[in-house]
Scaffold this motif. Structure first.
Motif, PDB file in Angstrom:
ATOM      1  N   GLU A  47       0.831  -1.210   0.000  1.00  0.00           N
ATOM      2  CA  GLU A  47       0.000   0.000   0.000  1.00  0.00           C
ATOM      3  C   GLU A  47       0.866   1.261   0.000  1.00  0.00           C
ATOM      4  O   GLU A  47       0.530   2.254  -0.656  1.00  0.00           O
ATOM      5  CB  GLU A  47      -0.960   0.001   1.184  1.00  0.00           C
ATOM      6  N   SER A  51       1.028   4.070  -2.986  1.00  0.00           N
ATOM      7  CA  SER A  51       0.831   5.484  -2.661  1.00  0.00           C
ATOM      8  C   SER A  51       2.057   6.327  -3.020  1.00  0.00           C
ATOM      9  O   SER A  51       2.084   7.527  -2.738  1.00  0.00           O
ATOM     10  CB  SER A  51       0.525   5.644  -1.167  1.00  0.00           C
ATOM     11  N   LEU A  88      -2.324   2.752   8.352  1.00  0.00           N
ATOM     12  CA  LEU A  88      -3.170   2.485   7.189  1.00  0.00           C
ATOM     13  C   LEU A  88      -4.178   3.589   6.912  1.00  0.00           C
ATOM     14  O   LEU A  88      -4.362   3.983   5.756  1.00  0.00           O
ATOM     15  CB  LEU A  88      -3.892   1.142   7.363  1.00  0.00           C
ATOM     16  N   GLU A  89      -4.830   4.099   7.945  1.00  0.00           N
ATOM     17  CA  GLU A  89      -5.882   5.084   7.708  1.00  0.00           C
ATOM     18  C   GLU A  89      -5.345   6.506   7.564  1.00  0.00           C
ATOM     19  O   GLU A  89      -5.695   7.207   6.620  1.00  0.00           O
ATOM     20  CB  GLU A  89      -6.947   4.996   8.798  1.00  0.00           C
ATOM     21  N   LEU A  92      -1.857   6.127   4.952  1.00  0.00           N
ATOM     22  CA  LEU A  92      -2.070   5.651   3.585  1.00  0.00           C
ATOM     23  C   LEU A  92      -3.483   5.899   3.061  1.00  0.00           C
ATOM     24  O   LEU A  92      -3.782   5.580   1.911  1.00  0.00           O
ATOM     25  CB  LEU A  92      -1.735   4.152   3.511  1.00  0.00           C
ATOM     26  N   LYS A  94      -6.306   4.483   3.809  1.00  0.00           N
ATOM     27  CA  LYS A  94      -7.093   3.261   3.604  1.00  0.00           C
ATOM     28  C   LYS A  94      -8.059   3.066   4.758  1.00  0.00           C
ATOM     29  O   LYS A  94      -7.873   3.584   5.846  1.00  0.00           O
ATOM     30  CB  LYS A  94      -6.172   2.036   3.497  1.00  0.00           C
ATOM     31  N   LYS A  95      -9.092   2.307   4.533  1.00  0.00           N
ATOM     32  CA  LYS A  95     -10.065   1.969   5.572  1.00  0.00           C
ATOM     33  C   LYS A  95      -9.742   0.572   6.086  1.00  0.00           C
ATOM     34  O   LYS A  95      -9.512  -0.345   5.314  1.00  0.00           O
ATOM     35  CB  LYS A  95     -11.479   2.002   4.977  1.00  0.00           C
TER      36      LYS A  95
END
Length: 101
Positions: A47, A51, A88-89, A92, A94-95
């Motif tokens: 990820e 990105s 992650l959230e 990046l 993301k959920k």
């Protein structure tokens, strides 16, 4: 290939049991925990690359250190759930969702 002697074919589960013990044993639990840490690290690495971020950029964005991001990506560090969410959230975009089976 049709003449393959099936007595010598081992399933993946059989291989794991022979090498790490039966499910639920201490050795197997330790192996599975390391395997999951590795998988999480690979997910974060992929990820991050998608990105177009460096480890340093991700670390700065999430308030961690580059060396910590590196250890996570290489499966060498345990990660707290709150840190996983932050990387992650926030880092990046993301959920994160979990499924318990």
């Amino acid at each position: 290939m049709e003449n393959l002697d099936k007595k010598h074919v081992t399933t993946f589960e059989e291989h794991l049991e022979k090498r790490y013990g039966a499910p639920g044993t201490d050795q197997r639990i330790a192996f599975e925990a390391k395997a999951k840490a590795f998988a999480i690290g690979e997910l974060i690495k992929e990820e991050r690359r998608l990105s177009n971020m460096t480890q340093e950029q991700l670390a700065l964005k999430t308030g961690t250190k580059k060396s910590f991001i590196s250890r996570i990506e290489n499966g060498k560090s345990d990660i707290q759930l709150s840190t996983l969410y932050r990387i992650l959230e926030i880092g990046l975009g993301k959920k994160v969702s979990f499924t318990i089976e």
